[in-house]
Each structure stands twice: as structure tokens, then as C-alpha cells.
Design a protein around this motif. Sequence first.
Motif, PDB file in Angstrom:
ATOM      1  N   HIS A  21     -13.496   5.515  -8.945  1.00  0.00           N
ATOM      2  CA  HIS A  21     -12.361   4.667  -8.508  1.00  0.00           C
ATOM      3  C   HIS A  21     -12.918   3.419  -7.871  1.00  0.00           C
ATOM      4  O   HIS A  21     -12.971   3.280  -6.640  1.00  0.00           O
ATOM      5  CB  HIS A  21     -11.474   5.455  -7.521  1.00  0.00           C
ATOM      6  N   PRO A  22     -13.382   2.477  -8.711  1.00  0.00           N
ATOM      7  CA  PRO A  22     -14.001   1.269  -8.145  1.00  0.00           C
ATOM      8  C   PRO A  22     -12.971   0.432  -7.390  1.00  0.00           C
ATOM      9  O   PRO A  22     -11.786   0.440  -7.734  1.00  0.00           O
ATOM     10  CB  PRO A  22     -14.488   0.522  -9.388  1.00  0.00           C
ATOM     11  N   LYS A  23     -13.427  -0.229  -6.356  1.00  0.00           N
ATOM     12  CA  LYS A  23     -12.495  -1.057  -5.552  1.00  0.00           C
ATOM     13  C   LYS A  23     -13.038  -2.478  -5.583  1.00  0.00           C
ATOM     14  O   LYS A  23     -14.246  -2.714  -5.367  1.00  0.00           O
ATOM     15  CB  LYS A  23     -12.478  -0.508  -4.111  1.00  0.00           C
ATOM     16  N   SER A  24     -12.149  -3.425  -5.851  1.00  0.00           N
ATOM     17  CA  SER A  24     -12.606  -4.823  -6.005  1.00  0.00           C
ATOM     18  C   SER A  24     -13.415  -5.245  -4.800  1.00  0.00           C
ATOM     19  O   SER A  24     -13.065  -4.942  -3.656  1.00  0.00           O
ATOM     20  CB  SER A  24     -11.384  -5.740  -6.150  1.00  0.00           C
ATOM     21  N   LYS A  25     -14.484  -5.942  -5.069  1.00  0.00           N
ATOM     22  CA  LYS A  25     -15.379  -6.540  -4.056  1.00  0.00           C
ATOM     23  C   LYS A  25     -16.077  -5.501  -3.212  1.00  0.00           C
ATOM     24  O   LYS A  25     -16.650  -5.843  -2.166  1.00  0.00           O
ATOM     25  CB  LYS A  25     -14.570  -7.514  -3.156  1.00  0.00           C
ATOM     26  N   GLU A  83     -16.296  -5.450   5.303  1.00  0.00           N
ATOM     27  CA  GLU A  83     -16.414  -6.682   6.119  1.00  0.00           C
ATOM     28  C   GLU A  83     -15.580  -7.785   5.461  1.00  0.00           C
ATOM     29  O   GLU A  83     -14.845  -8.519   6.118  1.00  0.00           O
ATOM     30  CB  GLU A  83     -17.905  -7.087   6.115  1.00  0.00           C
ATOM     31  N   GLY A  84     -15.647  -7.821   4.132  1.00  0.00           N
ATOM     32  CA  GLY A  84     -14.902  -8.855   3.401  1.00  0.00           C
ATOM     33  C   GLY A  84     -13.401  -8.672   3.613  1.00  0.00           C
ATOM     34  O   GLY A  84     -12.658  -9.629   3.845  1.00  0.00           O
ATOM     35  N   GLU A  85     -13.007  -7.402   3.576  1.00  0.00           N
ATOM     36  CA  GLU A  85     -11.577  -7.081   3.751  1.00  0.00           C
ATOM     37  C   GLU A  85     -11.100  -7.605   5.108  1.00  0.00           C
ATOM     38  O   GLU A  85     -10.092  -8.304   5.198  1.00  0.00           O
ATOM     39  CB  GLU A  85     -11.421  -5.547   3.707  1.00  0.00           C
ATOM     40  N   LYS A  86     -11.912  -7.308   6.132  1.00  0.00           N
ATOM     41  CA  LYS A  86     -11.522  -7.744   7.499  1.00  0.00           C
ATOM     42  C   LYS A  86     -11.435  -9.263   7.525  1.00  0.00           C
ATOM     43  O   LYS A  86     -10.445  -9.846   7.967  1.00  0.00           O
ATOM     44  CB  LYS A  86     -12.593  -7.269   8.514  1.00  0.00           C
ATOM     45  N   ALA A  89      -8.202 -11.558   8.406  1.00  0.00           N
ATOM     46  CA  ALA A  89      -8.232 -12.551   9.513  1.00  0.00           C
ATOM     47  C   ALA A  89      -7.842 -13.921   8.963  1.00  0.00           C
ATOM     48  O   ALA A  89      -6.978 -14.608   9.509  1.00  0.00           O
ATOM     49  CB  ALA A  89      -9.647 -12.606  10.094  1.00  0.00           C
ATOM     50  N   ALA A  90      -8.399 -14.282   7.835  1.00  0.00           N
ATOM     51  CA  ALA A  90      -8.127 -15.620   7.277  1.00  0.00           C
ATOM     52  C   ALA A  90      -6.647 -15.740   6.950  1.00  0.00           C
ATOM     53  O   ALA A  90      -5.997 -16.733   7.287  1.00  0.00           O
ATOM     54  CB  ALA A  90      -8.953 -15.812   5.998  1.00  0.00           C
ATOM     55  N   LYS A  91      -6.082 -14.660   6.401  1.00  0.00           N
ATOM     56  CA  LYS A  91      -4.661 -14.746   6.038  1.00  0.00           C
ATOM     57  C   LYS A  91      -3.829 -14.921   7.313  1.00  0.00           C
ATOM     58  O   LYS A  91      -2.946 -15.768   7.379  1.00  0.00           O
ATOM     59  CB  LYS A  91      -4.235 -13.456   5.294  1.00  0.00           C
ATOM     60  N   ALA A  92      -4.203 -14.102   8.314  1.00  0.00           N
ATOM     61  CA  ALA A  92      -3.440 -14.181   9.584  1.00  0.00           C
ATOM     62  C   ALA A  92      -3.534 -15.620  10.101  1.00  0.00           C
ATOM     63  O   ALA A  92      -2.537 -16.256  10.434  1.00  0.00           O
ATOM     64  CB  ALA A  92      -4.033 -13.213  10.598  1.00  0.00           C
ATOM     65  N   ALA A  93      -4.745 -16.181  10.061  1.00  0.00           N
ATOM     66  CA  ALA A  93      -4.916 -17.557  10.590  1.00  0.00           C
ATOM     67  C   ALA A  93      -4.052 -18.514   9.771  1.00  0.00           C
ATOM     68  O   ALA A  93      -3.301 -19.325  10.309  1.00  0.00           O
ATOM     69  CB  ALA A  93      -6.396 -17.954  10.469  1.00  0.00           C
ATOM     70  N   ALA A  94      -4.084 -18.345   8.458  1.00  0.00           N
ATOM     71  CA  ALA A  94      -3.311 -19.270   7.605  1.00  0.00           C
ATOM     72  C   ALA A  94      -1.824 -19.146   7.931  1.00  0.00           C
ATOM     73  O   ALA A  94      -1.127 -20.150   8.095  1.00  0.00           O
ATOM     74  CB  ALA A  94      -3.571 -18.921   6.127  1.00  0.00           C
TER      75      ALA A  94
END
Lengths: 604, 122, 245, 145
Positions: free
Chosen positions: A277-281, A583-586, A590-595
Motif C-alpha cells: 500500500h504505497p503512500k505518495s511521497k 516530515e513532508g506531511e507535517k 503547516a504551509a496550508k494552515a499558513a496559506a
Amino acid sequence: MDIVKADVAIVGAGGAGLRAAIAVAESAPDLDVALISKVYPMRSHTVAAEGGAAGVYRDDDSLYKHFVDTVAGGDWLCEQDVVDFFVDRAPRELYQLEHWGCPWSRQPDGRINVRPFGGMKVPRTWFAADRTGFHMLHTLFQTSIKYSHIHRLDEHFALDLIVHDNQVQGVLTFDIQNGIPRLVLAKSVVIATGGSSRCYKFNTNGGIVTGDGMALAYRHGAKLRDMEFVQYHPTGLPGCGVLMTEACRGEGGVLTNKDGYRYLQDYGLGPETPLGHPKSKYMELGPRDRVSQAFWQEKKKGRTIKTPLGDVVNLDLRHLGEKYLHERLPFICELAKAYVGLDPVDAPIPVCPTVHYTMGGIETDGKTACTIKGLYAAGECASVGIHGANRLGSNSLVETVVFGHVAGDEAAKFSREVDFADQNKTEKEAEDLYAASRSIIGAKGHDENMGRIRAEMGQTMDDGVGIYRDDASIRATIAKLAELKARYKKVKVSDDSNVFNTEWLNAVELGFLLDNAYAMAYSALNRTESRGSHQRLDYPERDDKKFLAHSLATYNGDDAPTITYGSVKITKLKPAKRVYGAEGEKAEAAAKAAAEAEAAKEGK
Amino acid sequence: MKRSNEPIFWSIFGAGGMLVAIFVPVLIALSFFITKIPEGEQINAAKSSIDAAFAWFTYSGFGSFICFLTISGCVWHALHRVYHGMHDLTIHVNFAHQLICYGLAFIISLIALVACAIRMFS
Amino acid sequence: MADKMNMEILRYRPEQDEKPWVQKFEVPFTHETSLLEALCYIKDNLDGSLSFRWSCRMAICGSCGMMVNGTPRLACKTFLRDYAGEVMRIEPLANFPIERDLVVDLSDFIEKLERIKPYIIPKEEKKDDEEYLQTPTQLEKYHQFSGCINCGLCYAACPQYKLNKEFIGPAVIALAYRYNLDSRDAGMKQRLELLNQESGVWSCTFVGYCSQVCPKGVDPASAIQLSKIHSTTDYIISKITPGAD
Amino acid sequence: MFEVTKKEAPSKRKPFNRPVEANWWTRKKFYTMYMIRESSVLFAMLFALELLAGMICAATGNDTSCLIKWINFMASWPVKIVNVIGLFAVLYHTYTWFNLMPKAQRLMVKGEPMPGSFVKVALYGALFITSLVAIALAATGLLSI
């Protein structure tokens, strides 16, 4: 000398070259195209691409997401306006291929199927089983037959470009089958000759990928951009270097070291995702540079498997089951059986990183125009600015059709504004160039073995400018390359025949390779930072202040190329830390929240 | 760009081939059990049913019709292959060869048809 | 120490030789060595003038077709280990004129490939952000025949092409059949014009060796028989519809 | 505009055409088996001519005397020996014919092309049933004149 006059000349008949030819034939039906290729079009190296071609398709995907993945994947060295244009045009080109008959794999309801791919947040890689490049190239070649205005000059080797005061006037070619030179006079020229991975000894590329177009433009004053970024594909077969497509991991394949441990989680790509079950990134779906670098680290720790053909890790597909493998990855099963005598259904495949793609190439603007007037470049030979420091899997196949189309349109437009060069003067110049190129045959005192020069070049590039580099290793490679360039001047070519004289042509190709290798090594030496696929042991950090810039190599004959730096267009995505896995997910959250916070602020 | 007439011959060849493959083996096998009929005696099913069957096959109306079909199937199939076989043996075949092969097949079928008609209406 | 393989390679240089001649080489090989690697070894170390076509070395580009002990094979997918103890006789692809050494003139094959209209002649147009729906079953119907890498081995195997160079040959018919079966295509009628001819499907006597040598399992022999059925149906239709032919 | 001007001396290209030997089919086992397969049906033709002789006998003359001569002819050992070879030849034809038939169909079953074995089973089934019926009719004496 025989002369052919055509409105547009295209060098290279792979994905980009064919798409450019079709673009001219469709957008300017009155113009004629001379499609020059040193091999029959269906032999071009596009045929070996397996994985797929990326284009936004699913409803939960967006052009912006593809934009973010590409720019982040390229470690922010991408021309963001060009990436914007690229992600917008990609789907349209893939639909066009579908209309031309490309057998894309399908969902049960008949719609296009897409699969996960390294570094892509949302699956958007269109694929035709595991032979996407093959099906795309044959679709393009067979569709090009429809257009009578495309005149193919098959098995014509491009010896040189004819450039008068920084404007291209034609191409000096050699008709290999008849053994005679042929000057192609054209009002605009598109270069689509593919990459230059054959500089390296251990690579996944075909024998024809010798960077001819890159070296030709380079020698005529065009700059080679970002040449130090050479992509190592994490899963190539040891010894022969044949490619095991990233789709193996996209479909759920895993990489394990000698203890059967999925080591990728130790290198910022974890935590471990469930088998099958691969998960993107995450894990095996990280970008190619990270997965290759993880192998190098594992090897240093001595946790890779020793084989007579070098260190390997296991690419394990057994849990996918026979039916799924034969439906989704039939070609991989065929290759594994033929070249390492293993059936992926019941045994893991030994793999190791191999040189696969040259991110760099001829510097062009967003519309594929080079600094030389009338010259356009598309596909892997060009650096149009979308790959930056690391190309994401399946962005290259679609690049060939997107920018092949643009190059064809632009070249057609340009050829309407200018006129042909003076035939006699150009013919005289072509005859001198041809004589000079033939002069190395049977020349006195030429006793250097070509095979040995090629092997030593490949070895020194593998050693000094590999996955991890440092100042000493690069300088050693540069010294060796200088010695090889000197020895190349004395290369022995004994075959003085004309018809199919492959020994002489191989010598010319070796010249192209040496020039490209020189540009790669010097660009790597000057970039004292680590970014994307260019990782320096002595400068492990990314240095955005000094090196958020493209490297530009200018040709100086036998001397070292001068390396300058050009600015990088940043529009929407500010450079940030490049992270994957949890780490990428976090970071994304965060970036979305900031945006959103920012949008909310603006909203008030 | 002349259209070839080969589809006709190929279809007959195909039908003949199927018939030869399915029907002829058992016929040949059965023919091993045909026994001599002693001097002066008649065909007698009780004594030798195989002889009688073969007699029926050629003598009776319905039997002879099947026999006609079998013969035509065999000869058309075989002679089609002879025609192409000559080409394979690097003989430069032309219309004459075609006429001979398919003509012969036609004649043999015709004879069989006539014999079958005689048996049917006598 | 690597074993040694005795190789006899048919050489022919148009500017020096009147007819082909055999040159012997001895090439070291290991378990992995392919015939292509052996030829590259010869070119780099023993005789630089030996010419042959090659590129991808993973049996997908179709450049390196040649005769190995009389059998058409791809050099990149032929391994010296399978011929240990024998002499390997390497000759250019059969049924094509020899251009030089192991390079043949494929232009006849390429020209026929172009004559068969190997491109989609669409039934209906589609907007540029809309695909033709094609279920996996519709795709599977022709997918096998779209795997042809144009290597020419089937032409070297086909006795009918050897005897009659007008025959358009297995790969071209398989490619025509691939497009005739594609659910997006409506060009069968036009392609049948070529297939209906004597030199079209009707030169084939189903020897079947083309499908045996095909390195990608395309089975052109099957495509030809199925095309014969198409051609026969078309023949019948043309005869019963007045003035159609 | 596309214009070609030829000035160069004619190319030194000299393609060499290998001769086509008449015995090409002896060079390769596959081809030899193909020629054997093609000629195997000659025995079927031979048997057809035997039957034709029978039909001619049956048709000429109103009594069965000629027919009896034909039956005795068929019963003679030279004919039987030829027919024994003929049987093997025709069976080889059947074997090769049934191998080729699956390639002439492309039915899709559950999304996959129907495997050739289905077709072969049907064909060998037909052979078996036809043979059974023929033997039954011949052995039971139902057929007679």
C-alpha cells in the motif's frame, strides 16, 4: 555536396523531435520539415521509457499541486513561470496522444488510469502498461506518417550546425546509408537529440544517447545550463544497467537491504508504509535523488548485498502476485527473466542506482528558443527550466510532447520571418567542416584506442561526479577528463570507408561526450552546496543565498568552460525546506494552515 | 490495386481442411477392415458390415452425396496446397499453374457429382 | 577466467569486397555477456571497422536484429552462455540486402509500414480535454499487436517474403490489424485495399515461423489469419452489394 | 518548400542480395516440418481418388459386380499399406490443423482473449464424436445396400 533545402530542420526524431515535426505540419501546412535522425525514429531512446507521463487528470488533483510537486522536486531551481505553462499544457498533450491512438491503460469504465509516482502527491502519471515511452514514440512516429510535408532523413548523422553571426542556417549531416555528406539548409532548426547519460559508464541509456545536439549548440556559443544535475535512477539492473521502472515501486514494490529491512525509513522518507500500500511521497515513492542517496548511505554502512556485478539492494515485488504483475508490469517480468534470470513473481530483483537522465541541457527560454537565433531545443537535450535540480519521474516524457509542440510552432513562426542563407557560401563552409571531421580518419600518429578513452571517461565520471561528490573527487575527474581530451586528439580511426562507417561516427560521438562531461564536471565543481541530485559531501547544506541560481557553462574550446550563474524565476512558491515522508506531511499541513491564515487575513 | 480472388479458394481450402481433419481419419481407419468378398457372393452386411458400409457409402443416394462432399473437400484442399507448394519450391507459378490445379479439382468434383446424381436418381 | 567463444561473423564492405566473407573472432564472456556486448567488445578491441546497428540493449528499440546460427534473433537478448562449446555464426538479417557487415537495408520494410496507414482514422472527433472511452477489454483486444518493435525478425523468418519481396509481410499486417481492432479507429476499409491484394494477406501460407521468432510475442501469424477473415468478409460484401467494388 | 539538389558523385553503396536457394526448406527443421505438413494432405487426395474409383464403379452398370471389384481392390494389401501411411499423414494434418485453428479466432472471454486450448478441445471433441458415429454405423451393419 548534396543539398536539401527545407523551411524547418529538426535534429532528432524521438518524442520531442516527432512532436515538433507534427506541430509544424499541423500549424503551418505550407511549410516543409526535414526530420534528421541518426537512427530510424522508432529506435530513438524515448522507446525505452517505461514509467509514464504526468498530467493532471483526477478530480482531487490540480495544476497547482502538480506545480508544487515539480518545483519542490526540483529543489526550487525551476523557472516557475515555465513550470506553470508546462503543468497547464501537459494534460492537453496527453489527450492529443490518446486521440492519436496511444494505448493508455484504462480504468474499468474506460477512462484513463493514472498511477502513483515518486514525489507526486496525487497520482497523475498516465501509463501504457510499463512501456509508456515505447507506445508514445510509436504513436508519434506512426501519426507523423500522415503528414506528407514531413520529409524524414533517416540515418543521417548531424555532424555540425551552420551558424552565421549567431543565427543558425542549417545542419551538416552525413547520410550513413549512402556514405555521403548532405547539407540541410533551413531557416530554423529544432534540436531534440536527447540526453547525454553515456558520459557515465554505468547508465540506463541506449548507445545513441551521446548528447550530440547539446555539444553542437554548446560549441556554437549556446550555454549549457544546470549540467551538474545528473539523475541517478534508484532501480537499474547491476551490470547491464537496464531500467526497472519506478512504476514497480508505484505499484507497491519495496526496497530492502541485505537484512531484508526497508532502509528508506532511516533517510527522512519514513515511517514505513504497509506492504503493498504505497503512500505518495513516502518510502519507496520518494523522489529519485533521495532514494538513490539512501542506497549510497546504506552501501557506506555495508548493509547492501555484494554481488560480482557490484553492490545491490532487493526490489521486492513478490507480494503483488502474478496476475497483477503480468497485467501492470509485463515488460519488467520479461526483462528480469532475460537479464538476471529471475522471475519477479517469486524472487526479489537485485537493483542499484544508475545514471538515467541529464536535467541540464541547452539553455532556452520558456518558449524553447535558444540564445542562437533560429535555434530551438526541446526534450531532454534542452534545459527549459522545469526540472531544476531533480526531475520527477514521468515529468520528462510529457515534457517532450509539451515542448516539442512549442518548439515546432516557434520554429515555424521564425522560419516565415527570415530567408535561406546564401547556398554557395554555406556549401563551401560545409565542405570544409566535412573535410575537417573526416581528417581524423587514418591520421598519422593517431594511436589512442577509442574504446579505452570512452571506458576511462565513464569510470572517472562515475567515481568523481556520482551520487555524492566532493571537491577532491571532482578535481580528479576534471584532471582525468583533460588528459582524455588530449588523448582524444590522437584517437585512432582506421576505417576509411564511407558507407556505414560507424567507427568514425563513434569517434565524433566521443568528442560530443567529452565536451558535455567537461561541462558537467566544472559546473559541479563550482556549485559548492547540496541541492537535489547534486550532493556535496564537503557542502551538505543547501545555500539559497549564493546558489539559488542556474549554472551556465560557456564553451572555451579545450580550456575549462567559464561557469556563470543566472537567476531563477520564483513566482508562487517561496523556497522552503524540501521534505518527504511524515516530515513532508507535517510541513504541507503547516504551509496550508499558513496559506489559509494569510487568505483569511486578506479576506477581512 | 487489384483485389485478389484468393478468398474464394481460401474458404474452400479451409472447409476442406476441416473435413479432412475430422472425417477422413476414421474413414481411412475403417478401410483397413474391408475384406475380400469370395467369388460369386454378394455384399452381405451380416458377413462383413464394413464392406457393406463402404458399399452403401458409394452406392446409396445419400451415402454417395457424403462421399462426393468428402472427395471434393479433399481434392480442393490438397490441390490448393499443391499450387502454393509449387510456389514454395521456387517454381514461378502463373495463371497456367492455377488453372491446372483448380481445374483438376473441379473436374474430379464434377465426376463425383455426376456419379452421385446417377446413384441418387436411379 | 572468463571462457572464450569462437565467433564467425559475416563481413561485407561495399567499397572493398565483391561478396561477403567470414571473419573469425575469439571473445571472452561471462554468464551475463550478451551477443551485443560481444560485438561491442570486438569493435572496441579487435576490429573497429565491424558495423552493426544497436541502441537500447533491452530488446525494445528493435535495432539489433541479426541471424545467429541461422535463426533470426535480437543480439541484445541472445546470451553467449547459451552457445557455450559451439561456434556462433553471426550473419546479417536474412531476406534483406546486406548494406555492410551486419547492417541490412530495411527501407523496403519501412516503406510498406508507411503504406498501410498505421494511424487512427477516427470515427468521431473529441475535444482536446476529453478522451475516447476504451474499456480494458477493448484495449486488451488489440494490445498484443501494438507491441511490435519493428525489428524485422519476422521478415527474416518468413519464407513467403524470401520468395516474393512484394509481400507486405507479417509485422505490417499485424500493425494494420492493431489499428483495425482499435475501438477508436474507422480506417479498416482503407487498409483493406492493401490487405486484399495478392501481396497483402494472401501471400501468407501460415508457415508460422514469424510468430516463433518474434521477441515480443506479438504473434503476427495470428494477425494475418484474422486479417484474412476480415478480407474474406470484405470480399463477400463487395460481391453482393452491387457496384461496391 | 522542400528542394533536393544532387551534386555528389553517386554513392558507393552496393547492397548485396543473397541468393534464394531452391532447397531453403531443408536448411531449417521448422521449414522442413512445414513442407511435410503441406504435403501430408496428398494422402488425403489419394484416398479421395480411391473413393472416386468406388463411386465410378457404383455409378456405371446397374449391377454391383464392379462395386465388388472395387471392394476387393480396397481389401488388397498394397492399398492397405498405402492407407496405413495415409492415416499417419492425415492424422499429422489433423494435429497441425488443430494447432493452427486457435490462431484464427480472437474471442474475448472475461476481458481476456479466449485461450487456444478451448478451441482445440472443441475440435478434438468433434473428431472423437464423428469417429464414434462412423464406427458405430459401420460396425453395426446398419448401412448396407
